[in-house]
Write a protein that holds these residues in place. Structure first.
Motif, PDB file in Angstrom:
ATOM      1  N   UNK A 119       0.821  -1.211   0.000  1.00 55.92           N
ATOM      2  CA  UNK A 119       0.000   0.000   0.000  1.00 55.92           C
ATOM      3  C   UNK A 119       0.856   1.262   0.000  1.00 55.92           C
ATOM      4  N   UNK A 120       2.004   1.207   0.660  1.00 53.16           N
ATOM      5  CA  UNK A 120       2.905   2.358   0.618  1.00 53.16           C
ATOM      6  C   UNK A 120       3.411   2.596  -0.798  1.00 53.16           C
ATOM      7  N   UNK A 121       3.751   1.510  -1.498  1.00 53.93           N
ATOM      8  CA  UNK A 121       4.183   1.651  -2.889  1.00 53.93           C
ATOM      9  C   UNK A 121       3.090   2.209  -3.776  1.00 53.93           C
ATOM     10  N   UNK A 122       1.866   1.727  -3.575  1.00 56.11           N
ATOM     11  CA  UNK A 122       0.739   2.251  -4.359  1.00 56.11           C
ATOM     12  C   UNK A 122       0.525   3.729  -4.065  1.00 56.11           C
ATOM     13  N   UNK A 123       0.634   4.088  -2.794  1.00 53.58           N
ATOM     14  CA  UNK A 123       0.456   5.493  -2.429  1.00 53.58           C
ATOM     15  C   UNK A 123       1.528   6.371  -3.067  1.00 53.58           C
ATOM     16  N   UNK A 124       2.763   5.902  -3.089  1.00 46.44           N
ATOM     17  CA  UNK A 124       3.842   6.691  -3.686  1.00 46.44           C
ATOM     18  C   UNK A 124       3.654   6.848  -5.191  1.00 46.44           C
ATOM     19  N   UNK A 125       3.016   5.877  -5.824  1.00 45.75           N
ATOM     20  CA  UNK A 125       2.788   5.971  -7.264  1.00 45.75           C
ATOM     21  C   UNK A 125       1.687   6.967  -7.605  1.00 45.75           C
ATOM     22  N   UNK A 126       0.689   7.090  -6.738  1.00 46.71           N
ATOM     23  CA  UNK A 126      -0.479   7.890  -7.084  1.00 46.71           C
ATOM     24  C   UNK A 126      -0.412   9.312  -6.556  1.00 46.71           C
ATOM     25  N   UNK A 127       0.118   9.493  -5.358  1.00 50.56           N
ATOM     26  CA  UNK A 127       0.225  10.855  -4.829  1.00 50.56           C
ATOM     27  C   UNK A 127       1.358  10.884  -3.805  1.00 50.56           C
TER      28      UNK A 127
END
Length: 207
Positions: free
Chosen positions: A85-93
């Motif tokens: 989820x941290x990786x997904x968050x870094x990709x989106x915002x």
């Protein structure tokens, strides 16, 4: 004691030796972590009777059974879920700086997201937590057991002492895999000792 302990935690964290790394605080335990352990022990002692009374009710037992049947999945998969989820968050915002107001406001949403991901994973992995019938028990020898425990403890101490990086992660994976194979898939096994009186009372096995 509990109130005084909580009152001391803030100054101990701010003024004392407390690292942002969770592993650093655990090995050896820092003073704030030791104080927190005493507070938790005192709190559990204080709440022992009411918690015991609550656990005698069916709803509480059902909740504990539901969560307990998935605890190993939660323990094993919560960190990969957080990393994902941290990786997904870094990709989106962009992620707010840790400790800022925006960061704290985002934590409840992030925690709920982690719980949902872990719950989804547990629906698949819970089958591996259910006890399986053992048709023919097989036990590793004492030497194999000692080696397996040493491998598992060695990598755990190494990670606790030096932190988790790629080489130690690989070391932990290899040592754990070898320990599991030695204790679960070793051909050097022996049956548990059965007293002679018990063996005589057992019916003969069908041929």
């Amino acid at each position: 004691m509990i109130v005084a302990g909580f009152a001391c935690l803030g100054p101990l964290v701010i003024l004392g030796e407390y690292s942002a790394s969770m592993l650093t605080n655990q090995w050896p335990p820092t003073l704030p972590l030791a104080v927190l352990a005493v507070i938790q022990a005192a709190l559990l002692t204080l709440l022992h009777r009411p918690l015991t009374a609550i656990m005698e009710t069916r709803p509480a037992q059902a909740i504990v059974f539901f969560l307990g049947s998935r605890l190993m999945s939660v323990y094993l998969w919560h960190v990969p879920a957080i990393v994902l989820l941290t990786g997904v968050q870094l990709l989106w915002w962009p992620m707010p700086d840790p400790g800022t107001g925006a960061w704290w406001l985002s934590r409840p949403i992030f925690v709920v997201a982690v719980l949902l991901v872990v719950w989804a994973i547990s629906t698949v992995t819970k089958r591996w937590e259910s006890p399986q019938p053992i048709l023919s028990p097989r036990w590793p020898s004492d030497a194999v057991t000692v080696i397996a425990v040493a491998l598992f403890v060695f990598q755990s101490l190494a990670i606790s002492s030096y932190g988790l990086d790629l080489p130690l992660a690989v070391l932990g994976l290899v040592c754990t895999a070898i320990a599991v194979v030695l204790t679960g898939g070793s051909s050097n096994v022996r049956a548990p000792d059965v007293p002679s009186s018990t063996a005589e009372a057992m019916p003969p096995s069908p041929r």
